[in-house]
Write a protein that holds these residues in place. Structure first.
Motif, PDB file in Angstrom:
ATOM      1  N   ILE A 110      -2.895   2.408   9.126  1.00 22.42           N
ATOM      2  CA  ILE A 110      -4.056   2.188   9.987  1.00 22.42           C
ATOM      3  C   ILE A 110      -5.204   1.623   9.166  1.00 22.42           C
ATOM      4  N   THR A 111      -6.117   0.967   9.855  1.00 21.04           N
ATOM      5  CA  THR A 111      -7.297   0.401   9.211  1.00 21.04           C
ATOM      6  C   THR A 111      -8.534   1.053   9.802  1.00 21.04           C
ATOM      7  N   VAL A 112      -9.394   1.543   8.939  1.00 18.96           N
ATOM      8  CA  VAL A 112     -10.668   2.116   9.343  1.00 18.96           C
ATOM      9  C   VAL A 112     -11.741   1.303   8.636  1.00 18.96           C
ATOM     10  N   GLY A 113     -12.559   0.601   9.412  1.00 19.58           N
ATOM     11  CA  GLY A 113     -13.535  -0.293   8.800  1.00 19.58           C
ATOM     12  C   GLY A 113     -12.791  -1.346   7.994  1.00 19.58           C
ATOM     13  N   ASP A 114     -13.076  -1.446   6.703  1.00 23.18           N
ATOM     14  CA  ASP A 114     -12.387  -2.377   5.820  1.00 23.18           C
ATOM     15  C   ASP A 114     -11.280  -1.710   5.006  1.00 23.18           C
ATOM     16  N   ALA A 115     -11.062  -0.435   5.215  1.00 21.27           N
ATOM     17  CA  ALA A 115     -10.108   0.326   4.409  1.00 21.27           C
ATOM     18  C   ALA A 115      -8.764   0.457   5.128  1.00 21.27           C
ATOM     19  N   ARG A 116      -7.693   0.218   4.390  1.00 18.31           N
ATOM     20  CA  ARG A 116      -6.324   0.330   4.907  1.00 18.31           C
ATOM     21  C   ARG A 116      -5.702   1.629   4.410  1.00 18.31           C
ATOM     22  N   TYR A 117      -5.172   2.439   5.315  1.00 17.84           N
ATOM     23  CA  TYR A 117      -4.561   3.721   4.990  1.00 17.84           C
ATOM     24  C   TYR A 117      -3.080   3.694   5.346  1.00 17.84           C
ATOM     25  N   SER A 118      -2.253   4.222   4.434  1.00 16.02           N
ATOM     26  CA  SER A 118      -0.803   4.311   4.640  1.00 16.02           C
ATOM     27  C   SER A 118      -0.428   5.772   4.844  1.00 16.02           C
ATOM     28  N   PHE A 119       0.637   5.990   5.591  1.00 17.73           N
ATOM     29  CA  PHE A 119       1.098   7.346   5.878  1.00 17.73           C
ATOM     30  C   PHE A 119       1.582   8.026   4.604  1.00 17.73           C
ATOM     31  N   LEU A 120       1.052   9.215   4.320  1.00 12.95           N
ATOM     32  CA  LEU A 120       1.478  10.001   3.168  1.00 12.95           C
ATOM     33  C   LEU A 120       2.449  11.097   3.591  1.00 12.95           C
ATOM     34  N   GLY A 121       2.179  11.742   4.693  1.00  5.23           N
ATOM     35  CA  GLY A 121       3.057  12.807   5.167  1.00  5.23           C
ATOM     36  C   GLY A 121       2.269  13.844   5.934  1.00  5.23           C
ATOM     37  N   PHE A 134      -2.978  10.435   5.812  1.00  6.31           N
ATOM     38  CA  PHE A 134      -2.885   9.048   5.382  1.00  6.31           C
ATOM     39  C   PHE A 134      -3.645   8.919   4.074  1.00  6.31           C
ATOM     40  N   PHE A 135      -3.331   7.866   3.327  1.00  6.24           N
ATOM     41  CA  PHE A 135      -3.958   7.668   2.022  1.00  6.24           C
ATOM     42  C   PHE A 135      -4.260   6.192   1.817  1.00  6.24           C
ATOM     43  N   GLN A 136      -5.457   5.898   1.306  1.00  6.61           N
ATOM     44  CA  GLN A 136      -5.834   4.522   0.991  1.00  6.61           C
ATOM     45  C   GLN A 136      -5.398   4.211  -0.432  1.00  6.61           C
ATOM     46  N   GLU A 137      -4.436   3.324  -0.569  1.00  8.14           N
ATOM     47  CA  GLU A 137      -3.912   2.968  -1.886  1.00  8.14           C
ATOM     48  C   GLU A 137      -4.849   1.994  -2.600  1.00  8.14           C
ATOM     49  N   THR A 142      -1.147   4.421  -5.880  1.00  8.43           N
ATOM     50  CA  THR A 142      -0.266   4.067  -4.774  1.00  8.43           C
ATOM     51  C   THR A 142       0.364   5.369  -4.289  1.00  8.43           C
ATOM     52  N   ILE A 143       0.984   5.347  -3.146  1.00  8.70           N
ATOM     53  CA  ILE A 143       1.630   6.565  -2.658  1.00  8.70           C
ATOM     54  C   ILE A 143       2.752   7.009  -3.601  1.00  8.70           C
ATOM     55  N   PRO A 144       3.603   6.107  -4.103  1.00  5.44           N
ATOM     56  CA  PRO A 144       4.608   6.562  -5.075  1.00  5.44           C
ATOM     57  C   PRO A 144       3.985   7.156  -6.347  1.00  5.44           C
ATOM     58  N   ALA A 145       2.890   6.574  -6.838  1.00  6.46           N
ATOM     59  CA  ALA A 145       2.228   7.109  -8.034  1.00  6.46           C
ATOM     60  C   ALA A 145       1.630   8.485  -7.748  1.00  6.46           C
ATOM     61  N   LEU A 146       1.054   8.646  -6.571  1.00  5.90           N
ATOM     62  CA  LEU A 146       0.487   9.932  -6.179  1.00  5.90           C
ATOM     63  C   LEU A 146       1.582  10.991  -6.072  1.00  5.90           C
ATOM     64  N   LYS A 147       2.673  10.639  -5.419  1.00 10.10           N
ATOM     65  CA  LYS A 147       3.794  11.578  -5.281  1.00 10.10           C
ATOM     66  C   LYS A 147       4.370  11.942  -6.647  1.00 10.10           C
ATOM     67  N   ALA A 148       4.405  10.995  -7.565  1.00 12.10           N
ATOM     68  CA  ALA A 148       4.914  11.277  -8.908  1.00 12.10           C
ATOM     69  C   ALA A 148       4.031  12.319  -9.602  1.00 12.10           C
ATOM     70  N   GLN A 149       2.720  12.266  -9.370  1.00 14.55           N
ATOM     71  CA  GLN A 149       1.801  13.240  -9.953  1.00 14.55           C
ATOM     72  C   GLN A 149       1.897  14.601  -9.270  1.00 14.55           C
ATOM     73  N   PHE A 150       2.405  14.620  -8.052  1.00 14.24           N
ATOM     74  CA  PHE A 150       2.571  15.879  -7.322  1.00 14.24           C
ATOM     75  C   PHE A 150       3.716  16.708  -7.885  1.00 14.24           C
ATOM     76  N   GLY A 151       4.529  16.125  -8.720  1.00 16.24           N
ATOM     77  CA  GLY A 151       5.615  16.889  -9.316  1.00 16.24           C
ATOM     78  C   GLY A 151       6.918  16.125  -9.267  1.00 16.24           C
ATOM     79  N   ASN A 152       7.774  16.454 -10.190  1.00 18.50           N
ATOM     80  CA  ASN A 152       9.069  15.783 -10.265  1.00 18.50           C
ATOM     81  C   ASN A 152       9.892  16.054  -9.019  1.00 18.50           C
ATOM     82  N   GLY A 153      10.442  15.001  -8.497  1.00 20.63           N
ATOM     83  CA  GLY A 153      11.437  15.157  -7.454  1.00 20.63           C
ATOM     84  C   GLY A 153      10.954  15.375  -6.044  1.00 20.63           C
TER      85      GLY A 153
END
Length: 184
Positions: A110-121, A134-137, A142-153
């Motif tokens: 989704i887009t809010v104003g000028d910001a684009r948000y992707s579904f995170l979960g 949702f998360f603005q990358e 990025t969502i994969p980078a964020l998930k990687a920081q959330f923990g292995n696997g």
């Protein structure tokens, strides 16, 4: 109103937001509210919250709210915690309306104003309260980078155990916590 692609008024939400767009922010001074004492008190960070309305012509309500700190918010606090957008639905919304909205926007974002948000979960508690995240990358987050920081696997948990266990694991990252020290 502010979500691009919905069949709503074309009024821009950017004008109604209580803060400037991300590129105009002074991140260091606005990114968190410090606790009143130097103890293990929780900081509060701003995130965006949007309530989707299907029946009203008033449009979607988008606001900045302060939430208790969590691991997820601490990870992106230097880049602006308003990269997280929590979307909820009016209580009177029909299941078919919500399912249609989720089907479209979890895939396309989704887009809010000028910001684009992707579904995170969504987490177990956010599902119970009717919210999705949702998360603005950006280049750094990025969502994969964020998930990687959330923990292995995290993605492996989804593949092996399904969305229920994934939502529980994701929920741990958004649980209200206080940073104490880093273990290396």
């Amino acid at each position: 109103h502010g979500i691009t692609g919905t069949k709503r008024s074309s009024t821009s939400v950017a004008d109604a937001l209580p803060f400037p767009p991300h590129d105009e922010l002074n991140i260091g001074s606005r990114s968190a509210m410090a606790p009143s004492s130097p103890s293990l008190s929780k900081m509060r960070y701003p995130v965006l919250q949007c309530t989707i309305t299907f029946k009203s012509n008033d449009g979607d309500k988008i606001e900045e709210v302060l939430v208790p700190e969590s691991r997820a918010l601490r990870l992106v606090k230097d880049d602006d915690t308003r990269r997280f957008l929590f979307v909820s639905f009016e209580k009177q919304s029909k299941d078919t309306e919500i399912e249609g909205w989720l089907d479209e926007y979890t895939k396309s974002g989704i887009t809010v104003g000028d910001a684009r948000y992707s579904f995170l979960g969504s987490t177990e508690s956010s599902i119970k309260s009717g919210k999705v995240i949702f998360f603005q990358e950006c280049l750094r987050w990025t969502i994969p980078a964020l998930k990687a920081q959330f923990g292995n696997g995290l993605d492996k948990v989804f593949a092996e155990h399904g969305y229920g266990k994934y939502a529980a694991r994701l929920g741990l990252c958004f649980s209200s916590t206080v940073e104490s020290f880093k273990v290396r």
